[in-house]
Enzyme design. Sequence first.
Site, PDB file in Angstrom:
ATOM      1  N   ASP A 179       0.835  -1.210   0.000  1.00  0.00           N
ATOM      2  CA  ASP A 179       0.000   0.000   0.000  1.00  0.00           C
ATOM      3  C   ASP A 179       0.868   1.258   0.000  1.00  0.00           C
ATOM      4  O   ASP A 179       1.843   1.328   0.758  1.00  0.00           O
ATOM      5  CB  ASP A 179      -0.862   0.080   1.265  1.00  0.00           C
ATOM      6  CG  ASP A 179      -1.967  -0.966   1.315  1.00  0.00           C
ATOM      7  OD1 ASP A 179      -1.898  -1.955   0.578  1.00  0.00           O
ATOM      8  OD2 ASP A 179      -2.907  -0.767   2.098  1.00  0.00           O
ATOM      9  N   ASP A 200      -0.675  -2.732  -4.360  1.00  0.00           N
ATOM     10  CA  ASP A 200      -1.894  -2.789  -3.547  1.00  0.00           C
ATOM     11  C   ASP A 200      -2.510  -1.395  -3.591  1.00  0.00           C
ATOM     12  O   ASP A 200      -2.201  -0.616  -4.502  1.00  0.00           O
ATOM     13  CB  ASP A 200      -1.588  -3.280  -2.121  1.00  0.00           C
ATOM     14  CG  ASP A 200      -2.803  -3.921  -1.447  1.00  0.00           C
ATOM     15  OD1 ASP A 200      -3.917  -3.375  -1.594  1.00  0.00           O
ATOM     16  OD2 ASP A 200      -2.649  -4.945  -0.775  1.00  0.00           O
ATOM     17  N   HIS A 222      -3.935  -1.210  -6.685  1.00  0.00           N
ATOM     18  CA  HIS A 222      -5.355  -1.566  -6.601  1.00  0.00           C
ATOM     19  C   HIS A 222      -6.283  -0.367  -6.689  1.00  0.00           C
ATOM     20  O   HIS A 222      -7.478  -0.485  -6.473  1.00  0.00           O
ATOM     21  CB  HIS A 222      -5.638  -2.343  -5.297  1.00  0.00           C
ATOM     22  CG  HIS A 222      -5.001  -3.692  -5.263  1.00  0.00           C
ATOM     23  ND1 HIS A 222      -5.140  -4.551  -4.208  1.00  0.00           N
ATOM     24  CD2 HIS A 222      -4.226  -4.340  -6.178  1.00  0.00           C
ATOM     25  CE1 HIS A 222      -4.471  -5.689  -4.466  1.00  0.00           C
ATOM     26  NE2 HIS A 222      -3.907  -5.569  -5.650  1.00  0.00           N
ATOM     27  N   ARG A 255     -12.630   3.210  -5.908  1.00  0.00           N
ATOM     28  CA  ARG A 255     -13.163   2.076  -5.146  1.00  0.00           C
ATOM     29  C   ARG A 255     -13.605   2.492  -3.740  1.00  0.00           C
ATOM     30  O   ARG A 255     -12.903   3.192  -3.036  1.00  0.00           O
ATOM     31  CB  ARG A 255     -12.099   0.984  -5.017  1.00  0.00           C
ATOM     32  CG  ARG A 255     -12.519  -0.142  -4.081  1.00  0.00           C
ATOM     33  CD  ARG A 255     -11.917  -1.478  -4.439  1.00  0.00           C
ATOM     34  NE  ARG A 255     -10.608  -1.707  -3.881  1.00  0.00           N
ATOM     35  CZ  ARG A 255     -10.103  -2.922  -3.651  1.00  0.00           C
ATOM     36  NH1 ARG A 255     -10.799  -3.997  -3.959  1.00  0.00           N
ATOM     37  NH2 ARG A 255      -8.907  -3.067  -3.165  1.00  0.00           N
TER      38      ARG A 255
END
Length: 363
Positions: A179, A200, A222, A255
Amino acid sequence: MRYFVGVVFLILDVLAVINPTSAASCTISKYSENDIQDAVKDCTEIVLNGISVPAGTALNLNLNTGTKLTFQGTITWEFYEWNGPLLNITGEQIEITGTSGHVLNPQGDLWWDGLGEHGGKIKPVFFILHGMKNSVIHDITVKNTPYHAIWIEDSDGISASNIVVDNKDGDTKGGHNTDGFNVWRSNAVKLSGITVYNQDDCIAIKSGTNVQVTDTYCYGGHGLSIGSVGGRDYNIVENVLVSDVEIENSDNGVRIKTVYEATGSVTNVIYENIVLKDIKKFGIVIEGDYNIETGGTTGVATGGVPITKFILKNVTGTVKKSGVNIYILVKNAAEWDWSGINVTGGEKTKKCEGIPEGSGISC
Ligand SMILES: *[C@@H]1O[C@H](CO)[C@@H](O)[C@H](O)[C@H]1NC(C)=O
Ligand SMILES: *[C@@H]1O[C@H](CO)[C@@H](O)[C@H](O)[C@H]1NC(C)=O
Ligand SMILES: *[C@@H]1O[C@H](CO)[C@@H](O)[C@H](O)[C@H]1NC(C)=O
């Protein structure tokens, strides 16, 4: 005579206070826990220059109010399997920066095994900004983190700008759960000019209020996430603005994920002026069925963490053929306003469940 001796002692006392026999050096060029803690205690301008932090050691910097901390050269951390953090900074009215050409390199490639947090080597969190108030961090470059790169936690008033997290090497060397930024239990956090290459979440806002993300570029990870929200000790996300962000070659674009059977809330969120390029799984994905234990989804949204007042404006770009443009699976959502959405290239909207009426979304 007695009077004179008394004065001399007094003068010596005063000198001892003004001029301690071992003044701390405020520039540290070789790692020494004592030298660093002396500098933290005595200096308000500290330079850490090219040090190598020993294995299993946290660089803990609990700084005096008003301290300026500058990283210079290459700072490295030696390999050890533990949870970290490797760098943990606390303080008020702090300025953290790096000189041109500096890099914070925890040598994450030594831990990478493709498993991230799900097994293999125990991997430390890299950098925690903990309990900070009214502080700025700017012009910092981070390379190759073992696991999550930067956490902003329990903080109030942080501006982070011009920060690069470069975990590109992880694409071929087994980087996982790298992350870029995690924000939790914090208020008034402003991220701008952020660049993240990773595997991530680019930025994940897990909880907090008054969070802004602007002028940001995400590659390979992500996407730019709110969540997962729910199932932690604090489960509120309120007043978030994400604008002028480009997300490329990532699993997701926009997201929001909330946790199945948990409680909490996501309120007053604006994402605007977002450009997506070659998104692999979901261009826009809003779902209320996240399983925090497995890291997967259940396929059934529970409404315990409702998403309310959600504005999505001017989100354009492309999803790969194998991906899905828009996926929505929520419950108890209210007051959504979407406009100027044009995400193309993937499978047309796959799921469209729980969208509040009059939100401008056509499925
Ligand atoms: C980080 O530093 C602060 C202040 O020194 C301390 O309270 C906190 O426990 C540290 N966090 C970790 C995870 O070591
Ligand atoms: C939409 O967002 C893009 C990217 O930030 C920007 O260049 C463009 O001007 C925006 N369009 C409108 C109508 O605001
Ligand atoms: C949507 O984007 C595609 C290309 O990505 C473009 O061809 C199309 O004209 C756009 N549609 C609208 C309504 O702007």
